[in-house]
Enzyme design. Structure first.
Site, mmCIF file in Angstrom:
data_model
loop_
_atom_site.group_PDB
_atom_site.id
_atom_site.type_symbol
_atom_site.label_atom_id
_atom_site.label_comp_id
_atom_site.label_asym_id
_atom_site.label_seq_id
_atom_site.Cartn_x
_atom_site.Cartn_y
_atom_site.Cartn_z
ATOM 1 N N ASP A 130 7.153 -7.163 -20.265
ATOM 2 C CA ASP A 130 6.366 -6.044 -19.742
ATOM 3 C C ASP A 130 5.092 -5.792 -20.557
ATOM 4 O O ASP A 130 4.048 -5.481 -19.992
ATOM 5 C CB ASP A 130 7.241 -4.784 -19.753
ATOM 6 N N HIS B 168 -0.381 -7.621 -22.275
ATOM 7 C CA HIS B 168 -1.247 -6.690 -23.010
ATOM 8 C C HIS B 168 -1.332 -6.985 -24.517
ATOM 9 O O HIS B 168 -2.416 -7.056 -25.090
ATOM 10 C CB HIS B 168 -0.759 -5.247 -22.841
ATOM 11 N N ALA C 298 0.797 -1.238 0.000
ATOM 12 C CA ALA C 298 0.000 0.000 0.000
ATOM 13 C C ALA C 298 0.825 1.281 0.000
ATOM 14 O O ALA C 298 0.286 2.359 -0.272
ATOM 15 C CB ALA C 298 -0.944 -0.003 1.192
ATOM 16 N N SER C 299 2.137 1.169 0.306
ATOM 17 C CA SER C 299 2.918 2.409 0.285
ATOM 18 C C SER C 299 3.509 2.643 -1.107
ATOM 19 O O SER C 299 4.229 3.621 -1.321
ATOM 20 C CB SER C 299 4.044 2.327 1.325
ATOM 21 N N GLY C 300 3.195 1.754 -2.045
ATOM 22 C CA GLY C 300 3.842 1.842 -3.370
ATOM 23 C C GLY C 300 3.142 2.769 -4.348
ATOM 24 O O GLY C 300 2.038 3.268 -4.118
ATOM 25 N N LYS D 202 -9.640 -1.797 -20.241
ATOM 26 C CA LYS D 202 -9.830 -0.541 -20.981
ATOM 27 C C LYS D 202 -11.109 -0.641 -21.809
ATOM 28 O O LYS D 202 -11.334 -1.642 -22.497
ATOM 29 C CB LYS D 202 -8.632 -0.273 -21.914
HETATM 30 C C1 BG6 Z 1 2.256 -1.539 -17.779
HETATM 31 C C2 BG6 Z 1 3.719 -1.632 -18.044
HETATM 32 O O1 BG6 Z 1 1.697 -2.812 -17.606
HETATM 33 O O2 BG6 Z 1 1.627 -0.910 -18.880
HETATM 34 C C3 BG6 Z 1 4.302 -0.261 -18.283
HETATM 35 O O3 BG6 Z 1 4.356 -2.240 -16.937
HETATM 36 C C4 BG6 Z 1 3.566 0.446 -19.382
HETATM 37 O O4 BG6 Z 1 5.678 -0.332 -18.596
HETATM 38 C C5 BG6 Z 1 2.072 0.418 -19.106
HETATM 39 O O5 BG6 Z 1 4.019 1.789 -19.407
HETATM 40 C C6 BG6 Z 1 1.305 0.960 -20.278
HETATM 41 O O6 BG6 Z 1 -0.034 1.090 -19.886
HETATM 42 P P1 BG6 Z 1 -0.949 2.215 -20.516
HETATM 43 O O7 BG6 Z 1 -2.281 1.949 -19.903
HETATM 44 O O8 BG6 Z 1 -0.347 3.523 -20.124
HETATM 45 O O9 BG6 Z 1 -0.903 1.988 -21.980
#
Ligand code: BG6
Length: 526
Positions: free
Chosen positions: A264, A269, A43-45, A211
């Site tokens: 990442d 994503h 929670a502090s992050g 999203k």
């Molecule tokens: C995160 C990644 O999952 O998604 C980040 O760890 C990246 O590195 C981010 O910047 C991008 O998300 P968005 O919603 O800004 O496109």
């Protein structure tokens, strides 16, 4: 009789005429979750300050939190309830849209207890707070949010059990990404979690799935009869998915140096967005059925092999450059980054989905940090006309049609096609039919974290990643990661690109040698 033309006002006051009579939904149509509370570890992050607390505050403002809802923040940092509230207040104020009266109410539901993750006796503070606050408020239901570094996920998941934090109702565990760092570690974490939790209780976050515009991919494809007949290898030449960021590694070099762009952005994503663009329609829009279809796409991904990796993958790392007129330093000069770092901050990838619908259709995926513009979009590039009537009058073939689904920043759907130019007898021009996503919608929208927190409290797992999907995407990517990280003569080379560009020139070559081009941000037509 229903009015055939819907003429609501757009946010800028102009009358919009979509011609549809489908009733619009509003957050009023959202369901308020059952009584529950949330314990947030870490929670502090930064994530909690930047995303989770603003999301909870927004849900509170929209009256979408249950009545007795409360949050217990927990982390190693010593803090009191008051200092946790003060930190939260500062970040909400900084985010704007702050309401003193609402904050006064909301802040009463925030508490904090410090904890040492590996010492289960230190969870007694959280347990005490739960025992005191839960009766009459949460009905024994609790969401445990793991917003900590991944190294302590397993430890905390055990701590929750051994220190008796689970109440008499349901318990759900939200796990932030990264879920593992390769197939082996992801499976190990999964088995560890399975000793105390079942799959139904585990919510693996991929915030892209939350999203609005990412969810819209399925609505657009399957609520309209006109796209789906064309959505296959007969009419689609290729699909592009781009997620370009202007941000660099920020203060996350410790994590990013180990992760790089493939872990990442691609493992989660990019592949999840691709699944939505490529999946088959489920029989009903229902969590498990939608997740089944997403998983089938991952199962059909053609694996890379060492021999042709360079035809399918380009990786890059940003060097110094300029974005929006400001100087940006080389990735290797960022704080906490090794001087000889080999971590890719950019990747472009050509993928194939080996099934009936997509045989032979390449999917080009591209994501990078410190690029020229921030934009995320899916482009469906159709094939050209089979026969050009206008060949005698035109210098070349009319270019192919494209459907652009822009996820961010200016959410919209665009269809590019040709029309006759007024004037000369045979004179074509390219035009864009443009639908800004918020047209006709006056209500409040929930952003990704707001959506996902709400869905978890409601027990809806559609927008979360199931274990088989998680394992398949790691399985696909681990081959690629091994090829890169083994650093043999077959490993892909790491190319430097100038910050503020669209990635290394080799990424252009990757697509150009197939006779195609990347579609960039539509600066002229947005
Ligand atoms: C995160 C990644 O999952 O998604 C980040 O760890 C990246 O590195 C981010 O910047 C991008 O998300 P968005 O919603 O800004 O496109």
């Amino acid at each position: 009789m229903a009015d055939p033309i819907n003429t609501e006002k757009t946010p800028d006051g102009a009358a919009a005429t979509t011609g549809f009579t489908t009733p619009a939904c509003s957050p009023c149509d959202e369901t308020q979750p059952p009584d529950c509370c949330m314990v947030i570890f870490g929670a502090s992050g930064d994530l909690v300050r930047r995303k989770l607390m603003p999301a909870l505050y927004k849900l509170f403002r929209c009256n979408l939190l249950p009545k007795g809802f409360f949050v217990i923040g927990a982390a190693r940092t010593a803090m009191t309830d008051d200092s946790f509230r003060a930190e939260t207040e500062a970040s909400l104020r900084a985010a704007g849209d702050f309401d003193e009266g609402l904050w006064a109410e909301f802040s009463k539901s925030l508490f904090y207890r410090s904890v040492t993750y590996a010492d289960h006796s230190s969870y007694s503070g959280i347990k005490g707070a739960l025992d005191e606050l839960a009766p009459g408020r949460s009905n024994g239901n609790c969401v445990f949010y793991l917003a900590t570094p991944p190294a302590v996920y397993a430890e905390i998941s055990r701590g929750i059990i051994y220190s008796g934090l689970r109440g008499s109702g349901w318990s759900r565990l939200i796990i932030e990404k990264p879920f593992g760092s390769d197939l082996k570690s992801a499976l190990a974490l999964n088995s560890e979690l399975y000793t105390n939790y079942n799959e139904d209780q585990i919510y693996r976050i991929d915030h892209y799935l939350g999203k609005e515009t990412v969810q819209n991919i399925l609505m657009l494809r399957f609520a309209n009869a006109i796209f789906e007949p064309l959505w296959n290898r007969r009419y689609i030449d290729h699909v592009q998915i781009s997620a370009a960021e202007t941000l660099g590694v920020e203060k996350r070099s410790g994590y990013y140096e180990q992760a790089g762009v493939l872990r990442d952005m691609f493992q989660n994503h990019m592949l999840q967005v691709m699944c939505l663009a490529a999946m088959e329609p489920p029989s009903v829009y229902e969590s498990e059925l939608v997740r089944d279809e997403r998983v089938k796409v991952l199962r059909a991904l053609r694996p890379f092999n060492g021999d042709d990796i360079n035809d399918h993958l380009v990786i890059g790392q940003y060097g110094e450059g300029a974005i929006d007129g400001s100087y940006v330093r080389d990735y290797r000069r960022e704080e906490g980054v090794a001087q000889k770092s080999q971590t890719p901050t950019f990747a472009a990838m050509k993928l194939y989905v080996d099934n009936w619908r997509w045989q032979g259709v390449p999917f080009y995926l591209r994501s990078g940090k410190r690029m020229k513009k921030r934009f995320t979009q899916v482009t469906i590039q159709f094939k050209g006309v089979p026969h050009s009537l206008f060949r005698r009058a035109l210098p070349g073939e009319p270019g192919p049609n494209a459907l652009i689904l822009r996820m961010q920043p200016d959410e919209r759907v665009q269809l590019k096609f040709h029309t006759k130019s007024p004037g000369g007898r045979v004179c074509l021009r390219d035009v864009v039919m443009d639908f800004p996503y918020t047209l006709d919608y006056m209500g409040v929208t929930l952003d990704a974290y707001e959506r996902l927190l709400l869905d978890c409290m409601l027990g809806d797992k559609m927008l979360f990643v199931r274990s088989d999907g998680m394992a398949l995407s790691w399985s696909f990517l681990t081959t690629v990661l091994n090829l890169i990280e083994e650093r043999t003569e077959h490993s892909p080379k790491l190319y430097k690109y100038t910050a503020g560009s669209y990635g290394p020139a080799e990424a252009e070559t990757l697509i150009q040698k197939d006779g195609r081009d990347w579609v960039d941000y539509g600066e002229d037509d947005a």
